[in-house]
Design an enzyme around this catalytic site. Structure first.
Site, PDB file in Angstrom:
ATOM      1  N   LEU A  20     -11.002   7.114  15.801  1.00 24.00           N
ATOM      2  CA  LEU A  20     -11.144   5.787  15.184  1.00 24.00           C
ATOM      3  C   LEU A  20     -10.131   5.584  14.070  1.00 24.00           C
ATOM      4  O   LEU A  20      -9.720   4.447  13.798  1.00 24.00           O
ATOM      5  CB  LEU A  20     -12.563   5.629  14.634  1.00 24.00           C
ATOM      6  CG  LEU A  20     -13.702   5.621  15.661  1.00 24.00           C
ATOM      7  CD1 LEU A  20     -15.046   5.582  14.947  1.00 24.00           C
ATOM      8  CD2 LEU A  20     -13.576   4.431  16.601  1.00 24.00           C
ATOM      9  N   GLY A  21      -9.750   6.645  13.407  1.00 22.23           N
ATOM     10  CA  GLY A  21      -8.803   6.511  12.306  1.00 22.23           C
ATOM     11  C   GLY A  21      -8.434   7.871  11.737  1.00 22.23           C
ATOM     12  O   GLY A  21      -9.132   8.861  11.921  1.00 22.23           O
ATOM     13  N   GLY A  77      -6.926   9.753   8.059  1.00 20.70           N
ATOM     14  CA  GLY A  77      -6.716   9.555   6.631  1.00 20.70           C
ATOM     15  C   GLY A  77      -6.306  10.848   5.977  1.00 20.70           C
ATOM     16  O   GLY A  77      -6.129  11.883   6.626  1.00 20.70           O
ATOM     17  N   GLY A  78      -6.145  10.790   4.670  1.00 20.25           N
ATOM     18  CA  GLY A  78      -5.723  11.975   3.939  1.00 20.25           C
ATOM     19  C   GLY A  78      -6.772  13.060   3.906  1.00 20.25           C
ATOM     20  O   GLY A  78      -6.466  14.215   3.662  1.00 20.25           O
ATOM     21  N   GLY A 110      -9.150  13.538   6.481  1.00 24.38           N
ATOM     22  CA  GLY A 110      -9.617  13.970   7.787  1.00 24.38           C
ATOM     23  C   GLY A 110      -9.425  12.911   8.853  1.00 24.38           C
ATOM     24  O   GLY A 110      -8.781  11.880   8.639  1.00 24.38           O
ATOM     25  N   VAL A 144     -11.473  10.603  11.883  1.00 21.87           N
ATOM     26  CA  VAL A 144     -12.780  10.054  12.234  1.00 21.87           C
ATOM     27  C   VAL A 144     -12.805   9.785  13.735  1.00 21.87           C
ATOM     28  O   VAL A 144     -11.911   9.125  14.273  1.00 21.87           O
ATOM     29  CB  VAL A 144     -13.077   8.754  11.461  1.00 21.87           C
ATOM     30  CG1 VAL A 144     -14.455   8.219  11.844  1.00 21.87           C
ATOM     31  CG2 VAL A 144     -13.027   9.010   9.956  1.00 21.87           C
ATOM     32  N   LYS A 157     -16.726  12.441  11.136  1.00 16.48           N
ATOM     33  CA  LYS A 157     -15.555  12.716  10.317  1.00 16.48           C
ATOM     34  C   LYS A 157     -15.304  14.215  10.263  1.00 16.48           C
ATOM     35  O   LYS A 157     -16.160  14.994   9.856  1.00 16.48           O
ATOM     36  CB  LYS A 157     -15.740  12.166   8.910  1.00 16.48           C
ATOM     37  CG  LYS A 157     -14.520  12.406   8.031  1.00 16.48           C
ATOM     38  CD  LYS A 157     -14.714  11.807   6.663  1.00 16.48           C
ATOM     39  CE  LYS A 157     -13.508  12.071   5.777  1.00 16.48           C
ATOM     40  NZ  LYS A 157     -13.656  11.529   4.427  1.00 16.48           N
ATOM     41  N   ASP A 212     -11.911   6.827  -3.956  1.00 13.97           N
ATOM     42  CA  ASP A 212     -10.891   6.379  -3.009  1.00 13.97           C
ATOM     43  C   ASP A 212     -11.232   4.978  -2.501  1.00 13.97           C
ATOM     44  O   ASP A 212     -11.231   4.721  -1.293  1.00 13.97           O
ATOM     45  CB  ASP A 212     -10.768   7.358  -1.840  1.00 13.97           C
ATOM     46  CG  ASP A 212      -9.475   7.148  -1.051  1.00 13.97           C
ATOM     47  OD1 ASP A 212      -8.510   6.599  -1.616  1.00 13.97           O
ATOM     48  OD2 ASP A 212      -9.433   7.527   0.132  1.00 13.97           O
TER      49      ASP A 212
END
Length: 556
Positions: A231-232, A234-235, A237, A239, A253, A350
């Site tokens: 799904l995405g 990021g810094g 981890g 998801v 996640k 964040d």
């Protein structure tokens, strides 16, 4: 010499015409009588009764005994005869009838064959070392050549080798499974599983609300963490979208790193996050501690991130100014809840538009607590390794390492600026003042050109007073000193007030203009902005202590 009278018609006899050839010389042969009486074959044709086989069977007066067959007479006189069946011998008319012939006495099989008598027949088989049908006709018994033992040996070796491979494979997977179980148990203890269980046992409500997933469950739910389930990124981890056994859709996640020194704090965070029950906070359903880094399982939010909607707002009818204000108010309310209403204050650390999700009804949901920290009730700040995302990071926190609730306020001010302008926090552009959104917003307010950078739809749909007051709120959130920023509760209250402002038509346009002039003509801004050169923004959070930012600039 005496003459003996002879009457050639004085004698008669029975004889088989095929066996006796009559000659006229026989009439003058005085020994013919005796020779004819002794040597000429005689055939007697006879039959039983006058009925044939089919008729006599119906009458029940049948003379043929066991193991015999009935044959219709061919003498032309009717009746029938009895004969022994094939493989039997004896008198078919007298008891016990026909008996079995032991064919094996005549050795009908091959010299290397073995005869076995059967009722009415026999069978032949070959001795050991020979093969064939065993009879004298056909193939008989033939000695087996050397190829057959080699073939059997080869087959035996092949099956033995396959069995060995199967056994070795079974042992390998058994050992691997046990090793994996021990490794998962090690990770479970290493990731604070025992501590989590201990904490959960203290409160039954926690036990009901928190679920500890197994590694197999989540691996199956994500189809072994397939790329198409991401799904995405990021810094902190990746998801994944997961589907559990009960068909519940979740977001899983997978963290990148885990500080073992903060394991107890992480477990406490999990416990507290599972107790959070706010409609604008993504619900943490549970976790998995059997992997090298913990896996967190959240409820699945289907409509993407606020960042995606801001950057793709063109032509989207629902993303109006009123809805932007609503999303901002909902997000601020959720952060206010985390700061002041939770069991222990939580600093998100964040806050950014990619971490604000929208559900199927476009309701805001604060997500991604991977960088979050708990603040003990008797403290107002926490010393941590600086983490956050460039463009949203609180400068005061960056320089001091002291994390406070006001760090979230600063980051939320950047989100408000995004909602107003539709721009990214950082942009690669040749114009220096447009590289940083917060700098551009404050300079625009100072130079009375705020409405030049506001999103066109916001200008059309929002009132002047609303836009000006939101801009003022952004400026307050972005103040250099955290102590001078408003609290999230104050921000949430102001946004709710601005939402209600749209429903009061008594506010006059002239008053809005006067207030706008007053707001935009202030001499100085205490914004702490960051100047970044093109190419220095990676879009990833700063997860270390190495400075990522250039010297700060103060708009004047």
């Amino acid at each position: 010499m005496d003459t003996v009278e002879f009457n050639p018609c004085g004698y008669a006899f029975l004889g088989d015409p095929d066996r006796f050839n009559f000659s006229s010389f026989d009439l003058s042969d005085l020994s013919f009588r005796n020779r004819a009486m002794d040597d000429v074959p005689v055939i007697l044709e006879w039959a039983i009764g006058s009925q044939n086989c089919s008729e006599v069977r119906k009458s029940g007066n049948f003379a043929c005994l066991e193991n015999s067959i009935c044959v219709d007479s061919e003498a032309g006189i009717g009746g029938y005869l009895c004969e022994c069946a094939e493989g039997y011998q004896g008198n078919p008319y007298l008891s016990p009838g026909c008996t079995d012939i032991n064919e094996c006495e005549s050795n009908p099989c091959d010299e290397h064959g073995i005869c076995a008598n059967t009722p009415g027949s026999f069978t032949c088989s070959c001795k050991k070392g020979f093969s064939g049908n065993g009879t004298k006709q056909g193939r008989g018994c033939v000695a087996e050549d050397s190829k057959f033992p080699v073939m059997r040996f080869s087959l035996g070796m092949s099956f033995g080798f396959l069995g060995l491979i199967f056994t070795a494979t079974f042992i390998y997977f058994t050992i691997t499974k046990r090793r994996m179980m021990r490794l998962r148990e090690k990770f479970f203890q290493q990731n604070g599983g025992l501590l989590l269980k201990q904490q959960l046992s203290l409160n039954e409500n926690n036990v009901k609300s928190t679920r500890i997933f197994t590694a197999e469950e989540l691996e199956k739910a994500t189809n072994k963490y397939a790329e198409e389930r991401i799904l995405g990124r990021g810094g902190y981890g990746i998801v994944y979208k997961g589907i559990l056994k009960d068909q519940q859709v979740v977001a899983i996640k997978k963290s990148r790193v885990m500080d073992q020194n903060q394991m107890e704090q992480f477990i406490n965070e999990v416990i507290i996050l599972t107790q959070i029950n706010h409609r604008n906070v993504v619900k943490l359903l549970g976790c998995c501690l059997e992997t090298e880094v913990p896996l967190l399982v959240y409820e699945y939010i289907s409509n993407g991130t606020l960042f995606q909607h801001i950057q793709n707002s063109g032509g989207v009818t629902w993303f109006s100014w009123d809805n932007r204000l609503r999303i901002a108010a909902e997000s601020a309310g959720a952060l206010s809840y985390l700061h002041s209403a939770a069991a222990m204050p939580i600093i998100h650390r964040d806050v950014k538009s990619p971490n604000i999700l929208l559900d199927e009804y476009y309701t805001a949901k604060i997500s991604d607590f991977g960088a979050s920290r708990l603040v003990p009730i008797d403290q107002t700040q926490v010393s941590t390794l600086v983490q956050g995302t460039i463009g949203y990071l609180d400068p005061e926190y960056f320089h001091t390492g002291q994390l406070t609730e006001k760090s979230d306020v600063y980051s939320f001010g950047v989100v408000l600026a995004e909602l107003m302008t539709g721009r990214k926090p950082l942009a690669n552009t040749g114009v220096e003042e447009e590289k940083c959104l917060t700098t551009l917003l404050i300079l625009s307010m100072k130079e009375n050109r705020l409405f030049q950078i506001v999103d066109p739809r916001v200008r059309r749909e929002g009132s002047m007073e609303q836009i000006q007051r939101v801009a003022e709120l952004v400026k307050q959130c972005l103040r250099l000193h955290g102590g001078q920023r408003p609290t999230m509760r104050e921000v949430a209250n102001e946004l709710e007030h601005l939402r209600r402002l749209a429903n009061h038509p008594s506010i006059q346009h002239e008053a809005q203009e006067e207030e706008a002039v007053g707001l935009m003509s202030e001499q100085e801004s205490d914004l702490y902005a960051v100047s970044i050169h093109p190419g220095e923004y990676s879009g990833e959070p700063n997860t270390g202590s190495t400075p990522l930012l250039n010297p700060v600039t103060y708009p004047r």
